[in-house]
Design a protein around this motif. Sequence first.
Motif, PDB file in Angstrom:
ATOM      1  N   THR A 123     -45.309 -21.664  93.297  1.00  0.00           N
ATOM      2  CA  THR A 123     -44.272 -22.448  92.635  1.00  0.00           C
ATOM      3  C   THR A 123     -44.394 -23.911  93.046  1.00  0.00           C
ATOM      4  O   THR A 123     -44.826 -24.237  94.152  1.00  0.00           O
ATOM      5  N   ILE A 124     -44.025 -24.788  92.133  1.00  0.00           N
ATOM      6  CA  ILE A 124     -43.936 -26.218  92.417  1.00  0.00           C
ATOM      7  C   ILE A 124     -42.556 -26.681  91.964  1.00  0.00           C
ATOM      8  O   ILE A 124     -41.940 -26.055  91.104  1.00  0.00           O
ATOM      9  N   ASP A 125     -42.071 -27.760  92.562  1.00  0.00           N
ATOM     10  CA  ASP A 125     -40.748 -28.259  92.186  1.00  0.00           C
ATOM     11  C   ASP A 125     -40.780 -29.070  90.899  1.00  0.00           C
ATOM     12  O   ASP A 125     -39.836 -29.042  90.120  1.00  0.00           O
ATOM     13  N   GLU A 126     -41.854 -29.813  90.698  1.00  0.00           N
ATOM     14  CA  GLU A 126     -41.948 -30.659  89.510  1.00  0.00           C
ATOM     15  C   GLU A 126     -43.414 -30.910  89.193  1.00  0.00           C
ATOM     16  O   GLU A 126     -44.225 -31.118  90.099  1.00  0.00           O
ATOM     17  N   LEU A 127     -43.749 -30.888  87.915  1.00  0.00           N
ATOM     18  CA  LEU A 127     -45.118 -31.137  87.460  1.00  0.00           C
ATOM     19  C   LEU A 127     -45.205 -32.555  86.917  1.00  0.00           C
ATOM     20  O   LEU A 127     -44.388 -32.958  86.090  1.00  0.00           O
ATOM     21  N   TYR A 128     -46.202 -33.319  87.382  1.00  0.00           N
ATOM     22  CA  TYR A 128     -46.405 -34.684  86.897  1.00  0.00           C
ATOM     23  C   TYR A 128     -47.594 -34.798  85.952  1.00  0.00           C
ATOM     24  O   TYR A 128     -47.767 -35.815  85.302  1.00  0.00           O
ATOM     25  N   GLY A 129     -48.441 -33.795  85.897  1.00  0.00           N
ATOM     26  CA  GLY A 129     -49.612 -33.854  85.022  1.00  0.00           C
ATOM     27  C   GLY A 129     -50.794 -34.489  85.718  1.00  0.00           C
ATOM     28  O   GLY A 129     -50.860 -34.551  86.946  1.00  0.00           O
ATOM     29  N   GLN A 130     -51.728 -34.979  84.924  1.00  0.00           N
ATOM     30  CA  GLN A 130     -52.963 -35.551  85.472  1.00  0.00           C
ATOM     31  C   GLN A 130     -52.681 -36.827  86.253  1.00  0.00           C
ATOM     32  O   GLN A 130     -51.921 -37.674  85.814  1.00  0.00           O
ATOM     33  N   ARG A 131     -53.341 -36.957  87.405  1.00  0.00           N
ATOM     34  CA  ARG A 131     -53.262 -38.172  88.209  1.00  0.00           C
ATOM     35  C   ARG A 131     -54.680 -38.588  88.566  1.00  0.00           C
ATOM     36  O   ARG A 131     -55.540 -37.751  88.843  1.00  0.00           O
ATOM     37  N   SER A 132     -54.899 -39.895  88.545  1.00  0.00           N
ATOM     38  CA  SER A 132     -56.201 -40.461  88.906  1.00  0.00           C
ATOM     39  C   SER A 132     -56.001 -41.483  90.008  1.00  0.00           C
ATOM     40  O   SER A 132     -55.042 -42.258  89.971  1.00  0.00           O
ATOM     41  N   PHE A 133     -56.893 -41.477  90.974  1.00  0.00           N
ATOM     42  CA  PHE A 133     -56.828 -42.411  92.095  1.00  0.00           C
ATOM     43  C   PHE A 133     -58.213 -43.009  92.325  1.00  0.00           C
ATOM     44  O   PHE A 133     -59.222 -42.345  92.104  1.00  0.00           O
ATOM     45  N   VAL A 134     -58.240 -44.248  92.804  1.00  0.00           N
ATOM     46  CA  VAL A 134     -59.491 -44.920  93.146  1.00  0.00           C
ATOM     47  C   VAL A 134     -59.462 -45.261  94.634  1.00  0.00           C
ATOM     48  O   VAL A 134     -58.399 -45.277  95.270  1.00  0.00           O
ATOM     49  N   GLU A 135     -60.622 -45.540  95.184  1.00  0.00           N
ATOM     50  CA  GLU A 135     -60.757 -45.823  96.614  1.00  0.00           C
ATOM     51  C   GLU A 135     -59.806 -46.918  97.095  1.00  0.00           C
ATOM     52  O   GLU A 135     -59.287 -46.851  98.198  1.00  0.00           O
ATOM     53  N   GLU A 136     -59.545 -47.935  96.262  1.00  0.00           N
ATOM     54  CA  GLU A 136     -58.680 -49.037  96.662  1.00  0.00           C
ATOM     55  C   GLU A 136     -57.243 -48.589  96.897  1.00  0.00           C
ATOM     56  O   GLU A 136     -56.469 -49.286  97.548  1.00  0.00           O
ATOM     57  N   GLN A 137     -56.863 -47.422  96.383  1.00  0.00           N
ATOM     58  CA  GLN A 137     -55.511 -46.904  96.553  1.00  0.00           C
ATOM     59  C   GLN A 137     -55.385 -45.991  97.774  1.00  0.00           C
ATOM     60  O   GLN A 137     -54.298 -45.536  98.098  1.00  0.00           O
TER      61      GLN A 137
END
Length: 183
Positions: A123-137
């Motif tokens: 189970t999860i509390d909330e779904l946000y969908g696709q997320r993308s991250f880059v090295e600078e983050q």
Amino acid sequence: MTAPSQLRPSPYEVIADYERRSLAHVAGLPEQLDAPGLWRGVGYRIGSHRLASGFDEVVEILPLPPVTPVPGAQPWMLGVANIRGNLLPIVDLKQFLEGERTVLHEGQRVLIVRQAGGDVAVTIDELYGQRSFVEEQKIDTAGINEGRYSHFIDRAYRLGDHPWGVFSLALLARTPEFRQAAA
């Protein structure tokens, strides 16, 4: 007088216009979608933790199916559910990680995770969908990986005002305690 068929765009023109308008809304240029240092996954929330897991770890995302309790199971083991003819264990991930039961609601979602011996739903509390991250983050994991989370989060990113931990569902599925749901 012009015939009505001459005023309508051809099917090719309609598709070309649709493509033009769609590309105007793309979050990144096509060459950025597979850029080096880019990490992409499914974003969700457990308690106050914003987490993301790799697409290769999430088999499917479904609404919470009807659950049949299993007598003698750990408190975080909600029971089993029939998903397309297969019985899957349903685990309250928040209770496993934090010791606090998830407040189940009508829009509740579960992540289907592949593990040896058969899939499991968490189970999860909330779904946000696709997320993308880059090295600078990329940021330090301090504050995100406290308690049991520390076993499953090895890196973190900042997106807007929120830190996101990369949560390893594969490692979770291999954890002996997780695999032993019988009390």
